[in-house]
Design a protein around this motif. Structure first.
Motif, short mmCIF file in Angstrom:
data_model
loop_
_atom_site.label_atom_id
_atom_site.label_comp_id
_atom_site.label_asym_id
_atom_site.label_seq_id
_atom_site.Cartn_x
_atom_site.Cartn_y
_atom_site.Cartn_z
N GLU A 285 0.85 -1.19 0.00
CA GLU A 285 0.00 0.00 0.00
C GLU A 285 0.89 1.24 0.00
O GLU A 285 1.99 1.22 0.54
N GLU A 286 0.40 2.33 -0.60
CA GLU A 286 1.18 3.57 -0.61
C GLU A 286 1.22 4.16 0.79
O GLU A 286 0.22 4.12 1.52
N GLN B 259 8.53 9.22 -1.13
CA GLN B 259 7.56 8.14 -1.41
C GLN B 259 8.21 7.02 -2.21
O GLN B 259 8.00 5.83 -1.93
N GLU B 260 9.01 7.39 -3.21
CA GLU B 260 9.68 6.39 -4.04
C GLU B 260 10.64 5.54 -3.21
O GLU B 260 10.69 4.31 -3.36
N MET C 108 8.62 3.19 -1.02
CA MET C 108 8.04 2.11 -1.80
C MET C 108 9.11 1.10 -2.21
O MET C 108 8.87 -0.11 -2.23
#
Length: 281
Positions: free
Chosen positions: A133-134, A247-248, A251
């Motif tokens: 999930e993000e 975020q990258e 992830m």
């Protein structure tokens, strides 16, 4: 007598070949050979345990690819080759030449290796998509705070740019900077982080002061390497500026952990039989 001796030699050679290619491990009845383990150790400088772990993981991945019926089309493969060439400011022909010179891989071998890598990435994407999930904003803020080194960079790089039309002569100069080679030009420059391409910036960040970058293809022709003379002190970037990067990074970390957990479980549930291992060197 000669016939007997010849038979003995042939038997010995066959026996040796059998030992080299003999089965070491079975993963769901598919073999990993003694030869594969010893080669993995030599090529990657691994211990026997590390080589075995990697080969089992590769075998499980290949089986998962087959089970999911994943494939890479010829069009996808050729598009990826064009993309790699473009990223390196090369034609596809120049890329194949460079791969042969640096890795001694023929075009067909390179394409086979790339296709395998693309299949693996498709598999990883399928596994990760179903299990990730993000992250939320608060999680990203915390990650940014705890990993400040990932989101800071020098504002400026002082470099000397070495340029030549051929890789060989440039490499000679890099190995011996005092060597006078008229084919190699040198130019000092001060490069602001914000004004250079992201790929070059990332490379200069990784390169230690007093060291050369790897040889790069110059878009204007020839080859270049950057000798890093100095870097300004790293500056922390505002969160909003690097939010997408945060975020990258999160992830990527989550993806690696998800894949590790997935294949750890797959290994526990798989039928793996150790037949024999190579003698330790």
């Amino acid at each position: 007598m000669q016939k007997t001796a010849l038979l003995f030699i042939l038997f010995t050679v066959a026996l040796y070949a059998g030992m080299v290619d003999g089965v070491a491990i079975l993963v769901k009845e598919e073999p990993i050979t003694l030869y594969a383990i010893t080669q993995k150790m030599k090529e990657n400088g691994m211990t026997q345990a590390q080589a075995v772990d990697m080969l089992i993981r590769e075998k499980l991945e290949a089986q998962e690819v087959a089970q999911r019926e994943l494939s890479v089309t010829e069009t996808e493969l050729q598009e990826r080759i064009k993309q790699i060439a473009g990223q390196n400011n090369m034609t596809t022909a120049q890329l194949f030449d460079a791969v042969w010179q640096t890795e001694h891989l023929s075009r067909s071998d390179f394409e086979a290796k790339l296709k395998k890598s693309m299949l693996t990435q498709k598999l990883y994407g399928a596994i990760a998509m179903a299990n990730m999930e993000e992250p939320g904003d608060a999680e990203m803020q915390e990650y940014y705070r705890l990993h400040s080194d990932k989101f800071s960079h020098p504002e400026r790089f002082d470099v000397t740019v070495y340029h030549a039309t051929g890789q060989g002569v440039l490499k000679r100069k890099m190995d011996n900077p005092m060597l006078m080679l008229p084919e190699v030009t040198m130019q000092e420059a001060s490069l602001p982080y914000e004004k250079i391409e992201p790929q070059l910036a990332a490379l200069l960040i990784k390169t230690e002061i007093g060291a050369f970058t790897p040889i790069l293809t110059d878009p204007k022709g020839g080859f270049a390497s950057f000798y890093v003379r100095n870097k300004s002190l790293p500056m922390m970037q505002p969160f909003e500026t690097v939010k997408a990067q945060v975020q990258e990074e999160m992830m990527d970390d989550a993806r690696e952990q998800t894949l590790k957990d997935y294949f750890d479980r797959a290994r526990l549930n798989a039928e793996i039989t150790v037949v024999r291992l190579p003698d330790r060197q």
